[in-house]
Design a protein around this motif. Structure first.
Motif, PDB file in Angstrom:
ATOM      1  N   GLU A  93       0.852  -1.178   0.000  1.00 21.86           N
ATOM      2  CA  GLU A  93       0.000   0.000   0.000  1.00 21.86           C
ATOM      3  C   GLU A  93       0.891   1.231   0.000  1.00 21.86           C
ATOM      4  N   LEU A  94       0.717   2.062  -1.010  1.00 17.40           N
ATOM      5  CA  LEU A  94       1.518   3.274  -1.107  1.00 17.40           C
ATOM      6  C   LEU A  94       1.084   4.249  -0.020  1.00 17.40           C
ATOM      7  N   PRO A  95       1.981   4.644   0.872  1.00 19.70           N
ATOM      8  CA  PRO A  95       1.599   5.570   1.938  1.00 19.70           C
ATOM      9  C   PRO A  95       1.153   6.908   1.384  1.00 19.70           C
ATOM     10  N   GLU A  96       0.291   7.569   2.125  1.00 22.87           N
ATOM     11  CA  GLU A  96      -0.109   8.917   1.751  1.00 22.87           C
ATOM     12  C   GLU A  96       1.125   9.818   1.733  1.00 22.87           C
ATOM     13  N   PRO A  97       1.248  10.697   0.722  1.00 18.68           N
ATOM     14  CA  PRO A  97       2.406  11.601   0.676  1.00 18.68           C
ATOM     15  C   PRO A  97       2.556  12.410   1.963  1.00 18.68           C
ATOM     16  N   GLN A  98       1.429  12.843   2.533  1.00 20.98           N
ATOM     17  CA  GLN A  98       1.508  13.621   3.773  1.00 20.98           C
ATOM     18  C   GLN A  98       2.045  12.765   4.921  1.00 20.98           C
ATOM     19  N   THR A  99       1.624  11.483   4.956  1.00 22.29           N
ATOM     20  CA  THR A  99       2.087  10.586   6.016  1.00 22.29           C
ATOM     21  C   THR A  99       3.579  10.334   5.907  1.00 22.29           C
ATOM     22  N   THR A 100       4.038  10.059   4.686  1.00 20.90           N
ATOM     23  CA  THR A 100       5.458   9.817   4.471  1.00 20.90           C
ATOM     24  C   THR A 100       6.280  11.043   4.829  1.00 20.90           C
ATOM     25  N   GLY A 101       5.821  12.208   4.373  1.00 13.94           N
ATOM     26  CA  GLY A 101       6.542  13.441   4.670  1.00 13.94           C
ATOM     27  C   GLY A 101       6.587  13.730   6.161  1.00 13.94           C
ATOM     28  N   ARG A 102       5.468  13.463   6.844  1.00 16.97           N
ATOM     29  CA  ARG A 102       5.427  13.710   8.289  1.00 16.97           C
ATOM     30  C   ARG A 102       6.371  12.779   9.038  1.00 16.97           C
ATOM     31  N   GLN A 103       6.407  11.507   8.642  1.00 19.30           N
ATOM     32  CA  GLN A 103       7.269  10.546   9.334  1.00 19.30           C
ATOM     33  C   GLN A 103       8.750  10.841   9.089  1.00 19.30           C
ATOM     34  N   LEU A 104       9.093  11.229   7.873  1.00 22.20           N
ATOM     35  CA  LEU A 104      10.475  11.614   7.607  1.00 22.20           C
ATOM     36  C   LEU A 104      10.828  12.886   8.367  1.00 22.20           C
ATOM     37  N   GLY A 105       9.845  13.791   8.488  1.00 22.48           N
ATOM     38  CA  GLY A 105      10.073  14.998   9.270  1.00 22.48           C
ATOM     39  C   GLY A 105      10.303  14.677  10.745  1.00 22.48           C
ATOM     40  N   GLU A 106       9.567  13.687  11.262  1.00 20.71           N
ATOM     41  CA  GLU A 106       9.760  13.263  12.655  1.00 20.71           C
ATOM     42  C   GLU A 106      11.170  12.729  12.865  1.00 20.71           C
ATOM     43  N   LEU A 107      11.651  11.958  11.892  1.00 18.49           N
ATOM     44  CA  LEU A 107      13.014  11.441  12.001  1.00 18.49           C
ATOM     45  C   LEU A 107      14.023  12.586  11.978  1.00 18.49           C
ATOM     46  N   GLY A 108      13.774  13.572  11.138  1.00 19.87           N
ATOM     47  CA  GLY A 108      14.667  14.728  11.084  1.00 19.87           C
ATOM     48  C   GLY A 108      14.708  15.469  12.407  1.00 19.87           C
ATOM     49  N   HIS A 109      13.542  15.624  13.030  1.00 21.72           N
ATOM     50  CA  HIS A 109      13.482  16.288  14.339  1.00 21.72           C
ATOM     51  C   HIS A 109      14.214  15.458  15.397  1.00 21.72           C
ATOM     52  N   LEU A 110      14.079  14.137  15.339  1.00 24.85           N
ATOM     53  CA  LEU A 110      14.756  13.285  16.309  1.00 24.85           C
ATOM     54  C   LEU A 110      16.273  13.394  16.172  1.00 24.85           C
ATOM     55  N   ILE A 111      16.748  13.459  14.934  1.00 18.31           N
ATOM     56  CA  ILE A 111      18.185  13.602  14.707  1.00 18.31           C
ATOM     57  C   ILE A 111      18.671  14.933  15.277  1.00 18.31           C
ATOM     58  N   ALA A 112      17.901  16.006  15.025  1.00 23.44           N
ATOM     59  CA  ALA A 112      18.283  17.317  15.554  1.00 23.44           C
ATOM     60  C   ALA A 112      18.274  17.316  17.084  1.00 23.44           C
ATOM     61  N   GLU A 113      17.273  16.667  17.675  1.00 25.01           N
ATOM     62  CA  GLU A 113      17.172  16.615  19.142  1.00 25.01           C
ATOM     63  C   GLU A 113      18.326  15.843  19.755  1.00 25.01           C
ATOM     64  N   THR A 114      18.620  14.678  19.193  1.00 21.76           N
ATOM     65  CA  THR A 114      19.698  13.871  19.764  1.00 21.76           C
ATOM     66  C   THR A 114      21.050  14.550  19.589  1.00 21.76           C
ATOM     67  N   SER A 115      21.237  15.275  18.493  1.00 28.29           N
ATOM     68  CA  SER A 115      22.490  16.007  18.302  1.00 28.29           C
ATOM     69  C   SER A 115      22.621  17.121  19.334  1.00 28.29           C
ATOM     70  N   ALA A 116      21.512  17.813  19.589  1.00 27.44           N
ATOM     71  CA  ALA A 116      21.527  18.876  20.607  1.00 27.44           C
ATOM     72  C   ALA A 116      21.757  18.299  21.995  1.00 27.44           C
ATOM     73  N   ASP A 117      21.144  17.151  22.276  1.00 27.37           N
ATOM     74  CA  ASP A 117      21.334  16.503  23.580  1.00 27.37           C
ATOM     75  C   ASP A 117      22.793  16.103  23.779  1.00 27.37           C
ATOM     76  N   PHE A 118      23.409  15.614  22.716  1.00 27.14           N
ATOM     77  CA  PHE A 118      24.822  15.234  22.780  1.00 27.14           C
ATOM     78  C   PHE A 118      25.691  16.441  23.135  1.00 27.14           C
ATOM     79  N   GLN A 119      25.474  17.549  22.438  1.00 25.22           N
ATOM     80  CA  GLN A 119      26.275  18.747  22.681  1.00 25.22           C
ATOM     81  C   GLN A 119      26.032  19.311  24.072  1.00 25.22           C
ATOM     82  N   GLN A 120      24.783  19.268  24.516  1.00 23.58           N
ATOM     83  CA  GLN A 120      24.454  19.806  25.838  1.00 23.58           C
ATOM     84  C   GLN A 120      25.170  19.049  26.940  1.00 23.58           C
ATOM     85  N   ARG A 121      25.209  17.727  26.850  1.00 31.32           N
ATOM     86  CA  ARG A 121      25.835  16.935  27.911  1.00 31.32           C
ATOM     87  C   ARG A 121      27.337  17.189  27.984  1.00 31.32           C
ATOM     88  N   LEU A 122      27.978  17.353  26.852  1.00 32.92           N
ATOM     89  CA  LEU A 122      29.426  17.524  26.853  1.00 32.92           C
ATOM     90  C   LEU A 122      29.848  18.972  27.098  1.00 32.92           C
TER      91      LEU A 122
END
Length: 194
Positions: A33-62
């Motif tokens: 089943e081909l995912p809805e374009p909005q669903t795919t875009g939202r999920q990839l956006g969530e991954l992008g936010h998670l990467i940004a968050e974890t990178s910020a968390d890394f810098q904050q701790r050090l």
């Protein structure tokens, strides 16, 4: 500086978010089943936010002065997870592309060349989904492992502090007096031996 309990809870919370995202991965089962374009875009956006968050968390701790042991352990976990999430984004892109190919060639699936291409796409899709699942599983395992370790380290530190507060203090010895002489004090009225 975060407390060990706060660090542990933050790692567990991120692990739970990754488990939720894993459940959103497309299945390699047929029919696709081909995912809805909005669903795919939202999920990839969530991954992008998670990467940004974890990178910020890394810098904050050090960046803490001085960085705590639990903060350093958390930073290592965040760095590892950030790298793995990048691999998940790449896999998600491959998955989306192959599912789109299946949808585009559905009407031509009986043609020999298209059928062969769809079989190849199926293998690529299965590998991409498996890679994304594996990277997320490894990330979740790392987060939970570090959370457990930080909790144990904090408990050990608490027990050591409690022991140091209850341990008997050493009896001070006056300067110039030996410990043996102090312990061998004569009782009142005792005669000094010659």
């Amino acid at each position: 500086m975060n407390t060990p309990l706060a660090e542990s809870q933050a790692l567990d919370t991120l692990a739970a978010r990754l488990v939720e995202h894993r459940a959103k991965l497309p299945s390699a089962a047929i029919p696709f089943e081909l995912p809805e374009p909005q669903t795919t875009g939202r999920q990839l956006g969530e991954l992008g936010h998670l990467i940004a968050e974890t990178s910020a968390d890394f810098q904050q701790r050090l960046s803490a002065e001085p960085p705590s042991e639990c903060g350093i352990r958390a930073a290592w976990a965040y760095a590892d997870v950030s790298d793995r999430l990048g691999q998940v984004v790449s896999a998600r892109g491959a998955v989306t592309g192959q599912i789109a190919f299946f949808a585009h060639t559905h009407e031509l699936r009986d043609k020999p060349d298209i059928a062969a291409a769809r079989k190849t796409a199926l293998r690529v899709l299965d590998l991409a989904v498996s890679n994304a699942q594996e990277e997320l599983d490894e990330a979740v395992g790392r987060l939970r492992s570090e959370s457990s370790m930080i909790t144990r380290l904090a408990e050990c530190a608490r027990l050591e502090a409690a022991f140091s507060r209850t341990a008997p203090a050493a009896v001070p010895v006056a300067r110039g007096t030996s410990a043996t002489a102090t312990a061998a004090v004569r009782p009142p009225g005792a005669r000094k031996s010659r």
